[in-house]
Write an enzyme that holds these catalytic residues in place. Sequence first.
Site, PDB file in Angstrom:
ATOM      1  N   LYS A 169       0.834  -1.202   0.000  1.00  0.00           N
ATOM      2  CA  LYS A 169       0.000   0.000   0.000  1.00  0.00           C
ATOM      3  C   LYS A 169       0.872   1.257   0.000  1.00  0.00           C
ATOM      4  O   LYS A 169       0.713   2.158   0.830  1.00  0.00           O
ATOM      5  CB  LYS A 169      -0.935  -0.006   1.202  1.00  0.00           C
ATOM      6  CG  LYS A 169      -1.886  -1.210   1.244  1.00  0.00           C
ATOM      7  CD  LYS A 169      -2.839  -1.256   0.071  1.00  0.00           C
ATOM      8  CE  LYS A 169      -2.530  -2.309  -0.928  1.00  0.00           C
ATOM      9  NZ  LYS A 169      -3.467  -2.365  -2.055  1.00  0.00           N
ATOM     10  N   ASP A 232      -7.683   0.200  -6.102  1.00  0.00           N
ATOM     11  CA  ASP A 232      -6.393   0.807  -6.393  1.00  0.00           C
ATOM     12  C   ASP A 232      -6.488   1.808  -7.541  1.00  0.00           C
ATOM     13  O   ASP A 232      -6.016   2.950  -7.423  1.00  0.00           O
ATOM     14  CB  ASP A 232      -5.370  -0.277  -6.735  1.00  0.00           C
ATOM     15  CG  ASP A 232      -3.973   0.287  -6.908  1.00  0.00           C
ATOM     16  OD1 ASP A 232      -3.280   0.430  -5.887  1.00  0.00           O
ATOM     17  OD2 ASP A 232      -3.576   0.586  -8.047  1.00  0.00           O
ATOM     18  N   GLU A 236      -5.991   5.892  -6.892  1.00  0.00           N
ATOM     19  CA  GLU A 236      -4.935   6.721  -7.458  1.00  0.00           C
ATOM     20  C   GLU A 236      -5.502   7.831  -8.346  1.00  0.00           C
ATOM     21  O   GLU A 236      -4.841   8.846  -8.558  1.00  0.00           O
ATOM     22  CB  GLU A 236      -3.925   5.866  -8.223  1.00  0.00           C
ATOM     23  CG  GLU A 236      -4.417   5.263  -9.512  1.00  0.00           C
ATOM     24  CD  GLU A 236      -3.406   4.305 -10.139  1.00  0.00           C
ATOM     25  OE1 GLU A 236      -2.454   3.908  -9.425  1.00  0.00           O
ATOM     26  OE2 GLU A 236      -3.573   3.945 -11.317  1.00  0.00           O
TER      27      GLU A 236
END
Length: 493
Positions: A169, A232, A236
């Site tokens: 992470k 994810d 982002e």
Amino acid sequence: MTTNDLDFRTTVFDKEYITLAGTREGIVRGGRHLFDRLPQAFEGVDQIAVIGWGPQGSAQAQNLRDSLGGRLKVVVGLRAGSSSFAAARAAGFSEDDGTLGEMFAVIAASDMVLLLISDAAQAELHEEIFGALRPDATLGLSHGFLLGYLTQQGSHFPTGLDVIAVCPKGMGASVRALYVQGAETNGAGINASFAVEQNVSGRAVERALGWSVALGAPYTFRTTLRSEYLSDLTGERAILLGGVHGIVESLYRRFEDQGMSATEAYRHSVDAVTGPISRTVSTDGLLGLYQRLDDADREVFARAYVAAYPVGLELTHEIYDEVDAGNEIRSVILAGKRLARFPMGRIDRAEMWRAGEIARESRDDKALPLDPFTAGVFCGVMMGQIDTFIEKGHPYSEIANESVIEATDSLNPYMHARGVAYMVDNCSTTARLGSRKWAPRFDYLLTQTAYPAVDHSTSELGADLVKAFEEHPIHEVLRICAQMRPPVDIFVQ
């Protein structure tokens, strides 16, 4: 997904349970005292291949080699003619001792293959890679992008293989830097999730956990490969990179319009987010940040939070839907085909980022402002992502790490040292594309809807949103996660 979907069994490591927002999750704590168990975790594996020398590849190859201490062979595989051969040699890998070689030859000779090349390269080369794998090999990934791509193509991983994932992470530089710190502080590292997509050998869970422990993860939690890439890629594009990029650009202009100098505006926007705000959230959580403010500043925070939260919630839902539909993966693949003709430009030449370079030269971290308006906007967008992930059914460990911990413990410290523009210009191609696509949307909606709402109107809904923030279950989740936080802060070389 349900809690049972994410449970797992291990006879090598010590599993324990934590309860997050009423949901029980199994985890494994890491630490160097567990390195002696790694050969047992990797039973049946003689050689581990790390394919690629990007940020994750270089970090993971070195961490695995150092953790295993020669008990298993770790080999780096690179494309023929790659300029990264020199960097891998400088890190101690060598053709002479068989720890460095051409990628397809290394894949064919390895029992466990960690595929850490770029997302676009995975999509382009996956058939050739699958063909080179041993029939009973273990394929390891650190991102679920390839699963999303295969799903789009109506394809799948080869049968007969174990397919696992360990997903730190944090950025690769953090994975390596905190591991190095861990030589003196047991357990220093970056948290990781793991997933088991195919378990043909019956050893997939142990191998995934061994991989994560060898990387130095303080604790490892389970997810699914699909859940990982959904959270994810969304993260982002939202608060981890695209969102924070849009937030600070909008705030910088707002503060300049209010009469601040360029340096002051940078201090109250970028430096405030990546410095005191992130440090406080890292150690004390979102509620701890709020409670640190005096009454007047809490009112400023609340007005900003109430205006920014709907923007964060709306845009994170939109991003998530685009990822879930395959549009973001398709966009990355299409962009990769254009980059040779239309390479991505840098953002660090804009006036704001030049001002930032000057501001960092004279910065005194102890004197940086914890601007309550900036804090309210940042936390509002962050909470929008948290609530999106809760609504979509992600486990709380994943929500906390993908929405808060990765931002404040890994990415933002690098942005603080080198600038948000540095991160946007130097992260993975997938993340760079996502930030450039979505940061303007955050900037636009904050500037056009959120800030006017603060300046020109009040709403009774505001009190409800503030109360929901104060009573949100994420605060207890972060408190429990903080108990497993390494007792060191990341350093940036």
